[in-house]
Design an enzyme around this catalytic site. Sequence first.
Site, PDB file in Angstrom:
ATOM      1  N   SER A 119       0.835  -1.204   0.000  1.00  0.00           N
ATOM      2  CA  SER A 119       0.000   0.000   0.000  1.00  0.00           C
ATOM      3  C   SER A 119       0.866   1.249   0.000  1.00  0.00           C
ATOM      4  CB  SER A 119      -0.855  -0.021   1.274  1.00  0.00           C
ATOM      5  OG  SER A 119      -1.432   1.240   1.493  1.00  0.00           O
ATOM      6  N   TYR A 143      -1.380  -0.018  10.419  1.00  0.00           N
ATOM      7  CA  TYR A 143      -1.716  -0.672   9.144  1.00  0.00           C
ATOM      8  C   TYR A 143      -0.545  -0.568   8.163  1.00  0.00           C
ATOM      9  CZ  TYR A 143      -3.551  -1.300   4.455  1.00  0.00           C
ATOM     10  OH  TYR A 143      -3.713  -1.706   3.162  1.00  0.00           O
ATOM     11  N   LYS A 147       2.219  -3.483   6.499  1.00  0.00           N
ATOM     12  CA  LYS A 147       2.503  -3.678   5.072  1.00  0.00           C
ATOM     13  C   LYS A 147       4.013  -3.582   4.814  1.00  0.00           C
ATOM     14  CE  LYS A 147      -1.539  -4.495   3.506  1.00  0.00           C
ATOM     15  NZ  LYS A 147      -1.866  -5.780   2.885  1.00  0.00           N
TER      16      LYS A 147
HETATM   17  N1  LIG Z   1      -8.842  -1.183  -0.953  1.00  0.00           N
HETATM   18  C1  LIG Z   1      -7.815  -0.376  -0.916  1.00  0.00           C
HETATM   19  O1  LIG Z   1      -7.965   0.836  -1.123  1.00  0.00           O
HETATM   20  C2  LIG Z   1      -6.416  -0.881  -0.655  1.00  0.00           C
HETATM   21  C3  LIG Z   1      -5.331  -0.011  -0.778  1.00  0.00           C
HETATM   22  C4  LIG Z   1      -4.042  -0.497  -0.534  1.00  0.00           C
HETATM   23  C5  LIG Z   1      -3.841  -1.823  -0.200  1.00  0.00           C
HETATM   24  N2  LIG Z   1      -4.922  -2.651  -0.072  1.00  0.00           N
HETATM   25  C6  LIG Z   1      -4.692  -4.051   0.291  1.00  0.00           C
HETATM   26  O2  LIG Z   1      -5.283  -4.885  -0.692  1.00  0.00           O
HETATM   27  C7  LIG Z   1      -5.738  -6.092  -0.098  1.00  0.00           C
HETATM   28  C8  LIG Z   1      -7.182  -6.337  -0.480  1.00  0.00           C
HETATM   29  O3  LIG Z   1      -7.955  -5.213  -0.088  1.00  0.00           O
HETATM   30  P1  LIG Z   1      -9.520  -5.144  -0.351  1.00  0.00           P
HETATM   31  O4  LIG Z   1      -9.861  -3.704  -0.483  1.00  0.00           O
HETATM   32  O5  LIG Z   1      -9.907  -6.085  -1.419  1.00  0.00           O
HETATM   33  O6  LIG Z   1     -10.040  -5.640   1.062  1.00  0.00           O
HETATM   34  P2  LIG Z   1     -11.213  -6.670   1.426  1.00  0.00           P
HETATM   35  O7  LIG Z   1     -11.403  -6.573   2.883  1.00  0.00           O
HETATM   36  O8  LIG Z   1     -12.385  -6.467   0.542  1.00  0.00           O
HETATM   37  O9  LIG Z   1     -10.533  -8.061   1.044  1.00  0.00           O
HETATM   38  C9  LIG Z   1      -9.682  -8.756   1.933  1.00  0.00           C
HETATM   39  C10 LIG Z   1     -10.140 -10.190   1.971  1.00  0.00           C
HETATM   40  O10 LIG Z   1      -9.282 -10.924   2.833  1.00  0.00           O
HETATM   41  C11 LIG Z   1     -10.062 -11.707   3.721  1.00  0.00           C
HETATM   42  N3  LIG Z   1      -9.275 -11.842   4.948  1.00  0.00           N
HETATM   43  C12 LIG Z   1      -8.970 -10.868   5.854  1.00  0.00           C
HETATM   44  N4  LIG Z   1      -8.240 -11.369   6.851  1.00  0.00           N
HETATM   45  C13 LIG Z   1      -8.073 -12.700   6.583  1.00  0.00           C
HETATM   46  C14 LIG Z   1      -7.422 -13.764   7.264  1.00  0.00           C
HETATM   47  N5  LIG Z   1      -6.791 -13.581   8.426  1.00  0.00           N
HETATM   48  N6  LIG Z   1      -7.455 -14.998   6.696  1.00  0.00           N
HETATM   49  C15 LIG Z   1      -8.085 -15.214   5.530  1.00  0.00           C
HETATM   50  N7  LIG Z   1      -8.741 -14.242   4.854  1.00  0.00           N
HETATM   51  C16 LIG Z   1      -8.723 -12.995   5.380  1.00  0.00           C
HETATM   52  C17 LIG Z   1     -11.365 -10.955   3.917  1.00  0.00           C
HETATM   53  O11 LIG Z   1     -12.447 -11.787   4.277  1.00  0.00           O
HETATM   54  C18 LIG Z   1     -11.562 -10.334   2.530  1.00  0.00           C
HETATM   55  O12 LIG Z   1     -12.321 -11.182   1.679  1.00  0.00           O
HETATM   56  C19 LIG Z   1      -5.483  -5.954   1.395  1.00  0.00           C
HETATM   57  O13 LIG Z   1      -4.263  -6.583   1.693  1.00  0.00           O
HETATM   58  C20 LIG Z   1      -5.353  -4.456   1.581  1.00  0.00           C
HETATM   59  O14 LIG Z   1      -4.550  -4.128   2.688  1.00  0.00           O
HETATM   60  C21 LIG Z   1      -6.193  -2.212  -0.309  1.00  0.00           C
END
Ligand SMILES: NC(=O)c1ccc[n+]([C@@H]2O[C@H](COP(=O)([O-])OP(=O)(O)OC[C@H]3O[C@@H](n4cnc5c(N)ncnc54)[C@H](O)[C@@H]3O)[C@@H](O)[C@H]2O)c1
Length: 319
Positions: A119, A143, A147
């Site tokens: 991120s 957070y 990362k």
């Molecule tokens: N959405 C954003 O703006 C953004 C920005 C930067 C980085 N990210 C990173 O991208 C990734 C996906 O983000 P997203 O927006 O799709 O989030 P999201 O919450 O929609 O998806 C994450 C998924 O991981 C699953 N999960 C969480 N903890 C878990 C665990 N301990 N074991 C198994 N499954 C688990 C959740 O059920 C969910 O389906 C994450 O790592 C997040 O940190 C997201």
Amino acid sequence: MAVLVTGGAGYIGSHVVRLLAQRGDDVVVVDDLSNGIATRVDGHPIEQIDLADAGAEDSLVDVLRRYDVSSVIHFAAKKQVGESVERPIWYYRQNVGGLANLLAALERVGVERLVFSSSAAVYGMPDVELVTEDTDCRPINPYGQTKLIGEWMIDNARAATGLRAVKLRYFNVAGAGWPELADTAVMNLVPIVLDRVASGQPPVVFGDDYPTPDGTCIRDYVHVTDLAEAHIAALDYLADDQPQESVFNVGTGTGSSVTEVIDAISRGLGREIIPEMGSRRAGDPPRLVADVSRIAAQLVWKAQHGLDDIVGSAIAARR
Ligand SMILES: NC(=O)c1ccc[n+]([C@@H]2O[C@H](COP(=O)([O-])OP(=O)(O)OC[C@H]3O[C@@H](n4cnc5c(N)ncnc54)[C@H](O)[C@@H]3O)[C@@H](O)[C@H]2O)c1
């Protein structure tokens, strides 16, 4: 041979699952469904495992062997900055502990290709026009720290084992490639503004006295489908003999201010939105825009969608 997508039932992961399936890859999803929706990945096997659980390493080894997994895209993590400040140790357990279990399982089975969701939060508050991958990483919340630690763990595993990995540092992700895969969380600017407007309230702008042209904060908004395509490009890059770089910014290289985003939403909805001005929030850098030259050169990837596409797709998904 299959691709394992952890967190595949989530917002970004489910877009990647769909693109992988479209090009004919076999996919298996691991997700604890803590924030995922199983129907987003209908038609694909889903193994419900909490990656941070004590027994997760063994369960993952079993999944890697059973589905003959050759590469992994690791999304599964907790992602809320505010929650990470309130529950820091749990965030470390989830995001760092979950990754440790995954890396241990990959080493045991000999799976060598990994794409990691990092991120722009790893940069903290950089005071630069464009953030390059070499800009200092000084995350300002748990957070972002989880990362950055994840990136270090992967680098150490790369040095010690045969692992090949790409870490993608996402900027501001928004929009929806398919309405049913849209983000259901209301945590980012686009969904927050849409939510306020839908409930008849003015959106609040946190600070209009920043050193930017219109005084509001500037961010780099990337369409989730473009971001998903970057993961496919990263997987293919890892198949090369000599991947040269391992960390990439994923953004558009263009910044939009809060006012510009609200204007785009106003255009998309076809109605005027008059925001309320509030005071600044702690930890908001005035400007956070990606330098995307490395990903363009190495992964031959470039965002195809602009702000109006992002906003339009988010509005369509809500309808
Ligand atoms: N959405 C954003 O703006 C953004 C920005 C930067 C980085 N990210 C990173 O991208 C990734 C996906 O983000 P997203 O927006 O799709 O989030 P999201 O919450 O929609 O998806 C994450 C998924 O991981 C699953 N999960 C969480 N903890 C878990 C665990 N301990 N074991 C198994 N499954 C688990 C959740 O059920 C969910 O389906 C994450 O790592 C997040 O940190 C997201």
